[in-house]
Write a protein that holds these residues in place. Sequence first.
Motif, short mmCIF file in Angstrom:
data_model
loop_
_atom_site.label_atom_id
_atom_site.label_comp_id
_atom_site.label_asym_id
_atom_site.label_seq_id
_atom_site.Cartn_x
_atom_site.Cartn_y
_atom_site.Cartn_z
N ARG A 230 0.91 -1.19 -0.03
CA ARG A 230 -0.04 -0.05 0.01
C ARG A 230 1.08 1.25 -0.04
N VAL A 231 1.94 1.16 0.50
CA VAL A 231 3.22 2.21 0.31
C VAL A 231 3.51 2.43 -1.13
N ARG A 232 3.09 3.48 -1.87
CA ARG A 232 3.58 3.62 -3.11
C ARG A 232 4.78 4.20 -3.61
N MET A 233 5.39 5.00 -2.54
CA MET A 233 6.73 5.72 -2.58
C MET A 233 7.43 5.62 -1.44
N VAL A 234 8.74 5.46 -1.35
CA VAL A 234 9.57 5.68 -0.12
C VAL A 234 10.59 6.89 -0.62
N THR A 235 10.66 7.86 0.41
CA THR A 235 11.77 8.85 0.34
C THR A 235 12.68 8.86 1.52
N PHE A 236 13.66 8.72 1.20
CA PHE A 236 14.72 8.52 2.29
C PHE A 236 15.90 9.45 2.18
N THR A 237 16.34 9.87 3.34
CA THR A 237 17.60 10.51 3.61
C THR A 237 18.31 9.96 4.68
N GLY A 238 19.60 9.45 4.29
CA GLY A 238 20.41 8.87 5.25
C GLY A 238 21.63 8.28 4.74
N SER A 239 22.03 6.90 5.08
CA SER A 239 23.43 6.38 4.92
C SER A 239 23.33 5.75 3.61
N VAL A 240 24.23 5.29 2.56
CA VAL A 240 24.42 4.71 1.51
C VAL A 240 24.05 3.19 1.75
N SER A 241 24.26 2.63 2.86
CA SER A 241 23.95 1.10 3.12
C SER A 241 22.72 0.93 3.35
N VAL A 242 21.79 1.90 4.14
CA VAL A 242 20.68 1.78 4.27
C VAL A 242 19.76 2.12 2.90
N GLY A 243 20.16 2.94 2.14
CA GLY A 243 19.52 3.46 0.92
C GLY A 243 19.61 2.42 0.03
N LYS A 244 20.66 1.81 -0.08
CA LYS A 244 20.53 0.58 -1.20
C LYS A 244 19.90 -0.64 -0.59
N ALA A 245 19.56 -0.76 0.63
CA ALA A 245 18.92 -1.82 1.24
C ALA A 245 17.48 -1.51 0.72
N ILE A 246 17.13 -0.32 1.20
CA ILE A 246 15.54 0.23 0.59
C ILE A 246 15.33 0.21 -0.83
N ARG A 247 16.10 0.36 -1.76
CA ARG A 247 16.15 0.30 -3.15
C ARG A 247 16.10 -1.20 -3.60
N GLU A 248 16.62 -2.27 -2.72
CA GLU A 248 16.37 -3.54 -3.03
C GLU A 248 15.14 -4.04 -2.75
N LYS A 249 14.75 -3.41 -1.56
CA LYS A 249 13.55 -4.29 -1.04
C LYS A 249 12.07 -3.67 -1.52
N ALA A 250 12.32 -2.40 -2.21
CA ALA A 250 11.03 -1.39 -2.38
C ALA A 250 10.41 -2.20 -3.76
N GLY A 251 10.82 -2.90 -4.57
CA GLY A 251 10.14 -3.64 -5.55
C GLY A 251 9.69 -2.49 -6.53
N LEU A 252 8.53 -2.42 -6.99
CA LEU A 252 8.07 -1.36 -8.16
C LEU A 252 7.61 -0.04 -7.43
N LYS A 253 8.02 0.33 -6.21
CA LYS A 253 7.62 1.59 -5.67
C LYS A 253 8.67 2.65 -6.28
N LYS A 254 8.24 3.70 -6.30
CA LYS A 254 9.22 4.79 -6.41
C LYS A 254 9.91 4.98 -5.30
N VAL A 255 11.24 5.55 -5.65
CA VAL A 255 12.08 5.58 -4.43
C VAL A 255 12.93 6.71 -4.69
N THR A 256 13.23 7.69 -3.66
CA THR A 256 13.97 8.96 -3.88
C THR A 256 15.04 8.77 -2.57
N LEU A 257 16.16 8.76 -2.95
CA LEU A 257 17.38 8.50 -1.97
C LEU A 257 18.13 9.67 -1.85
#
Length: 474
Positions: free
Chosen positions: A221-248
């Motif tokens: 149900r979450v259609r986008m994740v917008t994250f500000t933080g570390s590279v390691s966490v950002g990469k993990a979010i990108r890998e887990k987000a599937g087809l959601k929009k992601v801004t890092l």
Amino acid sequence: MNEGEMLYIDGDWEAGERYETLYSPYDQEELARIPLATKAQVKRAIDSAHHATRTMKSLSAFERAELLSNVAAGFEKYDEQCAQILVKENAKPIKAARGEIKRTIETYRFAAEEAKRIHGEMVPLDAAEGGKSRLGYTKHEPLGVIAAITPFNFPFNLTAHKLGPAFAAGNTVVLKPASQTPLSGLMTARIFEEAGLPKGALQVITGKGSELGDLLVKDDRVRMVTFTGSVSVGKAIREKAGLKKVTLELGSNSGVIVDTVEDLDAVVERCVEGAFTYAGQVCISVQRIFVQDRLYHTFLDRLVEKTESLQIGDPAHENTDVSALISPGESERLQAWVNEAHEQGATIAFGGNKRGAVIEPTIITNADRTLSVNADEAFGPVVTVTPYETFDQAIAGVNDSAYGLQAGVFTTEIAKAFKAADELEVGGVIINDIPTFRVDNMPYGGVKNSGIGKEGVKYSTEEMSEIKFVSFKL
């Protein structure tokens, strides 16, 4: 209980089942008991945000703009209270804290204006062979639920950069503030509540990102994740987000080139400001300075002299320039990096010592490019200074990085300015100023390990909406 000890779910303040104590980074004063959201509470927060999407989508542009204007007015009403929250929960010197609140107000005002500018365009279908007697246009629609995961360093303004555009576009938000700065997130919810935000449009859940992050990132149900933080966490979010929009937005080790200048003292002053404001805990903090050979020794002497004048101490004091890093672990890490540089042959031209929770403003020369103070993101009051012979060498030095957020170039030669604009591998090139320059309506985002997507209110609003195409056969 007060709002600092409660979660904000479905328009209500709710107690937690478990709590942890929040301490001041500067003097370890106990500030508040912070609830740790359970999985069930996170699920209910997403449920509520999902149910509120229809309400938010139905608001007119005028209503969304009025809401965000009310939020800006709310921050004006509580400006000093908000600044004092920053002093306590992230040890931001009061001068800088007040500056952040001013920017937060401006960011919400930009968002209010942007809510009225969201529009599509006519598509000339009859330009195509099969498009005769057809009318086409586009429209922007909200995505739905947005998960916003925010950092500790600008907890009011960087939250505004996520909430403002999200609501301008008609979305709902589940906000997860940084563990060290939850009070600012909860204060933001209070201000939105007073501004008249529809029930369920904003949720604020506090707790550990390692426990809550996956619940937000993986929920369909979450259609986008917008994250500000570390590279390691950002990469993990990108890998887990599937087809959601992601801004890092993942930080940098920003470089500045000092080539030809008319006022060296003014350049030195800006570099000191860029390197040591908020103890260097800024994504675009000046970390690497490349100085033309003939200016190098004079520049370095003046840089040290200016840095000596900085006031170190209690963030609550009006004259403090540099205070504690966000945690003891961060100060210990950075001290280890400085020690490593010294052991590997670098020169500590100024500072280099740890005073309790505070790292002195530190200037390092003769530092090898592979040292942590050059190659990694320091996120603290440490800057390296390196001489160069040719402008090509300076550009290569800045580009010799896994990051690419922003870079600054001081030059009086227009050809070099355009060369830098073309060749620097960064998201933003700042001519005749430091890379730490940012105003809240400019596009902001990097390349390489600095992230993906753009912030800046107009650009975030576009990221947080979906383009729908409509065609009529006449």
